[in-house]
Design a protein around this motif. Structure first.
Motif, PDB file in Angstrom:
ATOM      1  N   TYR A   1       0.848  -1.202   0.000  1.00  0.00           N
ATOM      2  CA  TYR A   1       0.000   0.000   0.000  1.00  0.00           C
ATOM      3  C   TYR A   1       0.877   1.243   0.000  1.00  0.00           C
ATOM      4  CZ  TYR A   1       0.782   1.287   4.924  1.00  0.00           C
ATOM      5  OH  TYR A   1       1.339   1.710   6.110  1.00  0.00           O
ATOM      6  N   ARG A   2       0.345   2.312  -0.597  1.00  0.00           N
ATOM      7  CA  ARG A   2       1.082   3.571  -0.593  1.00  0.00           C
ATOM      8  C   ARG A   2       0.195   4.676  -0.037  1.00  0.00           C
ATOM      9  NH1 ARG A   2       2.319   7.697  -5.583  1.00  0.00           N
ATOM     10  NH2 ARG A   2       2.985   9.403  -4.236  1.00  0.00           N
ATOM     11  N   ILE A   3       0.666   5.362   0.986  1.00  0.00           N
ATOM     12  CA  ILE A   3      -0.051   6.513   1.531  1.00  0.00           C
ATOM     13  C   ILE A   3       0.945   7.635   1.759  1.00  0.00           C
ATOM     14  CG2 ILE A   3      -1.247   7.439   3.567  1.00  0.00           C
ATOM     15  CD1 ILE A   3      -3.136   5.708   2.080  1.00  0.00           C
ATOM     16  N   ASP A   4       0.703   8.786   1.182  1.00  0.00           N
ATOM     17  CA  ASP A   4       1.482   9.991   1.478  1.00  0.00           C
ATOM     18  C   ASP A   4       0.774  11.195   0.892  1.00  0.00           C
ATOM     19  OD1 ASP A   4       2.405  10.374  -1.309  1.00  0.00           O
ATOM     20  OD2 ASP A   4       3.493   8.511  -0.926  1.00  0.00           O
ATOM     21  N   THR A   5       1.300  12.377   1.217  1.00  0.00           N
ATOM     22  CA  THR A   5       0.683  13.619   0.760  1.00  0.00           C
ATOM     23  C   THR A   5       1.271  14.093  -0.568  1.00  0.00           C
ATOM     24  OG1 THR A   5       2.316  14.923   1.947  1.00  0.00           O
ATOM     25  CG2 THR A   5       0.293  14.373   3.143  1.00  0.00           C
TER      26      THR A   5
ATOM     27  N   CYS B   1      -1.102   1.799   8.375  1.00  0.00           N
ATOM     28  CA  CYS B   1      -1.551   3.189   8.316  1.00  0.00           C
ATOM     29  C   CYS B   1      -2.649   3.419   9.344  1.00  0.00           C
ATOM     30  CB  CYS B   1      -2.078   3.535   6.925  1.00  0.00           C
ATOM     31  SG  CYS B   1      -2.546   5.277   6.773  1.00  0.00           S
TER      32      CYS B   1
ATOM     33  N   SER C   1      10.804  15.124   5.515  1.00  0.00           N
ATOM     34  CA  SER C   1      11.085  14.571   4.191  1.00  0.00           C
ATOM     35  C   SER C   1      11.534  15.673   3.238  1.00  0.00           C
ATOM     36  CB  SER C   1       9.823  13.923   3.634  1.00  0.00           C
ATOM     37  OG  SER C   1       8.846  14.921   3.407  1.00  0.00           O
TER      38      SER C   1
ATOM     39  N   TRP D   1       7.255  17.172   4.589  1.00  0.00           N
ATOM     40  CA  TRP D   1       6.322  16.465   5.480  1.00  0.00           C
ATOM     41  C   TRP D   1       7.071  16.101   6.759  1.00  0.00           C
ATOM     42  CZ3 TRP D   1       5.929  11.511   7.625  1.00  0.00           C
ATOM     43  CH2 TRP D   1       4.649  11.101   8.034  1.00  0.00           C
TER      44      TRP D   1
ATOM     45  N   HIS E   1       7.986   4.614  -2.317  1.00  0.00           N
ATOM     46  CA  HIS E   1       8.138   4.173  -0.924  1.00  0.00           C
ATOM     47  C   HIS E   1       9.356   4.810  -0.263  1.00  0.00           C
ATOM     48  CE1 HIS E   1       4.721   1.481  -1.027  1.00  0.00           C
ATOM     49  NE2 HIS E   1       5.168   0.990  -2.175  1.00  0.00           N
TER      50      HIS E   1
ATOM     51  N   ARG F   1      14.340   6.077   3.984  1.00  0.00           N
ATOM     52  CA  ARG F   1      13.144   6.338   4.772  1.00  0.00           C
ATOM     53  C   ARG F   1      13.298   5.747   6.167  1.00  0.00           C
ATOM     54  NH1 ARG F   1       8.043   2.945   3.121  1.00  0.00           N
ATOM     55  NH2 ARG F   1       7.223   4.254   4.796  1.00  0.00           N
TER      56      ARG F   1
ATOM     57  N   ALA G   1       7.183   6.723   9.832  1.00  0.00           N
ATOM     58  CA  ALA G   1       7.743   6.062   8.645  1.00  0.00           C
ATOM     59  C   ALA G   1       8.138   7.037   7.535  1.00  0.00           C
ATOM     60  CB  ALA G   1       6.744   5.030   8.120  1.00  0.00           C
TER      61      ALA G   1
ATOM     62  N   LYS H   1       9.199   8.947   4.556  1.00  0.00           N
ATOM     63  CA  LYS H   1       9.825   8.573   3.282  1.00  0.00           C
ATOM     64  C   LYS H   1      10.618   9.768   2.768  1.00  0.00           C
ATOM     65  CE  LYS H   1       5.600   7.223   1.674  1.00  0.00           C
ATOM     66  NZ  LYS H   1       4.620   6.505   0.803  1.00  0.00           N
ATOM     67  N   TRP H   2      11.596   9.534   1.918  1.00  0.00           N
ATOM     68  CA  TRP H   2      12.454  10.602   1.375  1.00  0.00           C
ATOM     69  C   TRP H   2      13.007  11.459   2.520  1.00  0.00           C
ATOM     70  CZ3 TRP H   2       7.072  10.673   0.009  1.00  0.00           C
ATOM     71  CH2 TRP H   2       6.752   9.834  -1.072  1.00  0.00           C
TER      72      TRP H   2
HETATM   73  N1  LIG Z   1       7.402  11.998   3.189  1.00  0.00           N
HETATM   74  C1  LIG Z   1       6.308  11.352   3.632  1.00  0.00           C
HETATM   75  N2  LIG Z   1       6.468  10.206   4.328  1.00  0.00           N
HETATM   76  C2  LIG Z   1       5.393   9.520   4.763  1.00  0.00           C
HETATM   77  C3  LIG Z   1       4.087   9.999   4.534  1.00  0.00           C
HETATM   78  C4  LIG Z   1       3.945  11.214   3.814  1.00  0.00           C
HETATM   79  O1  LIG Z   1       2.833  11.711   3.566  1.00  0.00           O
HETATM   80  N3  LIG Z   1       5.081  11.850   3.360  1.00  0.00           N
HETATM   81  N4  LIG Z   1       3.005   9.281   5.005  1.00  0.00           N
HETATM   82  C5  LIG Z   1       3.225   8.347   6.103  1.00  0.00           C
HETATM   83  C6  LIG Z   1       2.115   7.430   6.296  1.00  0.00           C
HETATM   84  S1  LIG Z   1       0.660   8.129   6.856  1.00  0.00           S
HETATM   85  C7  LIG Z   1       2.229   6.080   6.142  1.00  0.00           C
HETATM   86  S2  LIG Z   1       0.989   5.051   6.608  1.00  0.00           S
HETATM   87  C8  LIG Z   1       3.451   5.489   5.557  1.00  0.00           C
HETATM   88  C9  LIG Z   1       3.111   4.607   4.386  1.00  0.00           C
HETATM   89  O2  LIG Z   1       4.276   4.120   3.805  1.00  0.00           O
HETATM   90  P1  LIG Z   1       4.190   3.356   2.414  1.00  0.00           P
HETATM   91  O3  LIG Z   1       3.531   4.310   1.441  1.00  0.00           O
HETATM   92  O4  LIG Z   1       5.565   3.001   2.035  1.00  0.00           O
HETATM   93  O5  LIG Z   1       3.315   2.147   2.630  1.00  0.00           O
HETATM   94  O6  LIG Z   1       4.345   6.488   5.113  1.00  0.00           O
HETATM   95  C10 LIG Z   1       4.508   7.571   5.985  1.00  0.00           C
HETATM   96  N5  LIG Z   1       5.594   8.376   5.475  1.00  0.00           N
END
Ligand SMILES: Nc1nc2c(c(=O)[nH]1)N[C@H]1C(S)=C(S)[C@@H](COP(=O)(O)O)O[C@H]1N2
Ligand SMILES: [Mo]
Length: 514
Positions: free
Chosen positions: A234-238, A283, A323, A327, A357, A362, A374, A376-377
């Motif tokens: 699954y992928r969740i981010d802004t 998430c 990030s 974020w 991801h 990350r 979690a 990312k970047w």
């Molecule tokens: N840079 C950044 N990292 C982020 C997010 C984000 O919006 N931006 N969302 C977080 C959220 S809410 C979750 S649940 C996880 C999801 O990681 P995935 O997309 O690798 O599954 O990343 C997190 N890291």
């Protein structure tokens, strides 16, 4: 004075809107690709990003409930529909009040400009696409609605017999504009440098690789695998456009309440001994029974080592990670230093992190929801205090701390009828860093039946379970509940994802044929 029919006027309005965006997106694409900028020069993306940043907890929750991981696509389609309606509206307005329509388009461009110039990393040059696009759009409006000054209009007025050609001209300009938008997006989103860097990226090998016990996978048909393939994670981010971070330019700074600041680059990171961690990520927006969870082997450097090098000062209780796209997440310092497998990861299931991801690096912290851990970047770790700083989702209505709640899910059978007789009920349960000690299933209002548990290679990942069931004809409700490693059973009290994660028992209704 030329008076278009409403359809002609709307088409002309659409044309001016499409040309505005088409020109802007092509210029933005060139700016990103040829000149380079840390900002978001695309007005389309800047406005959508600003919208996302203004999303309160309830709206994010509703969007994910309605669209799941398709929330980004939904936002983009929604933006397109709104913009098309606005442009057509400007055309209808221009039929009678050209001046007002020109002012309206100018106002929209000013709003877009404000969004562009307030994005993280914005530079004055980022204004160019919106200004040039707006200019082109105004010219189209003037040309297609010649008004009283028709004689001096820059292009021949679609007058008299040519009047119907407004539809043709407007339609063609609209198509050109849309092509421009696509071309601009392709130009700026290409990220070829980063793609090549990812292909060349070698995930370090580790002294003690994770060997997942084959008995963790019970092999029930129709059940998701114990380890989630990267492509299915699954992928969740802004981030509407995946941040393109070149590992050669990547730096991570550890600062704030520390004895000494630490800054590392990728060569430095890769030269340190890394570990592999088997962790299930979840998430906070996951609904009871939802699929916003996945398990991977993460290769990375223990965050505790970086923190030990920096030396947190007394009083610090939080690490605010940031990030590349600005974020942030707030993670308790305690959790990052208590010995669990919290890693600054560069590898996911043996591959470099996929761009979406977090490539090239990350955070992954077992036991906490992704929104507080979690990142990312990731490019920055600030050692601070919960009393002094708040993270992205905390300022939008979510809890400042997000330990994962114990959860269990029925994956089989689901959403279909089945024949009477012996069958298997199966699923997964998670309580990261506490582990799962028991799973029970109930048929209708019957007794709680203990399920068979698959092996548990680590308390940081989910655990599969199964139960043999003699299905009898009729409609049945199956319910599951789990007990974590501390002996605490999952609460039946139902809570929505906002503000700190959903709770309640997962049920499925099945029709057993007689
Ligand atoms: N840079 C950044 N990292 C982020 C997010 C984000 O919006 N931006 N969302 C977080 C959220 S809410 C979750 S649940 C996880 C999801 O990681 P995935 O997309 O690798 O599954 O990343 C997190 N890291
Ligand atoms: Mo999340």
């Amino acid at each position: 004075m030329v008076r278009h029919s409403p359809v002609e006027a709307a088409a002309a309005g659409l044309a001016s809107g499409a040309v505005t965006l088409g020109v802007a997106e092509v210029v933005a694409g060139l700016l990103v690709r040829v000149v380079g900028t840390d900002g978001t020069p695309s007005p389309l993306l800047a406005v959508a990003d600003s919208f996302v940043d203004r999303t309160p907890a309830w709206l994010k929750d509703a969007a994910i409930a309605a669209f799941g991981t398709g929330d980004k696509a939904a936002l983009i389609v929604g933006t397109g529909v709104v913009l098309a309606a606005l442009s057509a509206g400007l055309g209808l307005l221009a039929r009678r009040r050209r001046g007002l329509a020109l002012a309206g388009l100018t106002l929209l461009c000013v709003v877009a400009l404000a969004a562009v110039l307030t994005r993280p990393g914005a530079a004055p040059a980022d204004a160019a696409p919106t200004v040039l696009g707006g200019g082109a759009g105004l010219l189209v409006l003037v040309a297609l609605f010649p008004g009283s000054s028709a004689a001096r209009a820059p292009t021949p007025a679609p007058d008299g017999p040519g009047r119907r050609s407004v539809l043709v001209l407007g339609g063609s300009l609209a198509v050109l504009g849309v092509l421009g938008i696509v071309a601009g997006r392709v130009l700026s989103g290409a990220g070829e440098v980063v793609r090549a860097a990812r292909r060349a990226f070698v995930v370090p090998s580790v002294a003690v690789p994770v060997a997942v016990d084959p008995a963790a996978e019970q092999g029930v048909r129709g059940q998701p695998p114990f380890r989630t393939p990267n492509a299915e994670f699954y992928r969740i981010d802004t981030a509407l456009a995946v941040p393109q971070v070149d590992p050669a330019a990547w730096r991570l700074r550890v600062h704030g309440m520390v004895r000494r600041e630490v800054e590392i680059d990728m060569a430095d990171l890769l030269s340190r001994p890394m570990v592999e961690a088997l962790v299930t990520l979840t998430c906070v927006s996951n609904q009871v029974g939802g699929d916003l969870a996945g398990t991977a082997v993460w290769t990375g450097l223990p965050v505790s080592e970086l923190l030990a090098e920096a030396g947190p000062l007394p009083g610090a209780d939080m690490v605010l990670s940031t990030s590349a796209d600005g974020w942030t997440a707030s993670t308790p310092l305690e959790v990052l230093t208590d010995g669990r497998d919290a890693v600054l990861a560069v590898g996911m299931n043996g591959e470099p992190l996929p761009p979406e991801h977090g490539f090239p690096a990350r955070l992954v912290v077992p036991g906490l929801y992704g929104y507080v851990s979690a990142t990312k970047w990731v490019v920055d770790l600030e050692v601070t205090r919960f009393a002094d700083a708040a993270a992205y989702w905390t300022t939008r209505g979510w809890a400042e701390r997000g330990p994962v709640k114990t959860a269990s899910r029925i994956d089989v059978p689901r959403g279909r009828s089945l024949p009477a007789g012996p069958t298997t009920v199966a699923g997964v349960a998670w309580a990261q860093h506490r582990g799962i000690s028991r799973v029970e299933v109930r048929v209708d209002d019957g007794e709680w039946l203990p399920a068979d548990l698959a092996a548990e290679p680590t308390v940081d990942a989910w655990r599969q379970w199964r139960l043999a069931w003699e299905a009898t004809p009729g409609r049945h409700t199956l319910t599951v509940r789990a007990t974590d490693g501390t002996g605490k059973t999952q609460t039946s009290a139902e809570a929505p994802p906002v503000p700190d994660g959903a709770s309640g028992w997962h049920s499925v209704v099945v029709d057993v044929e007689g």
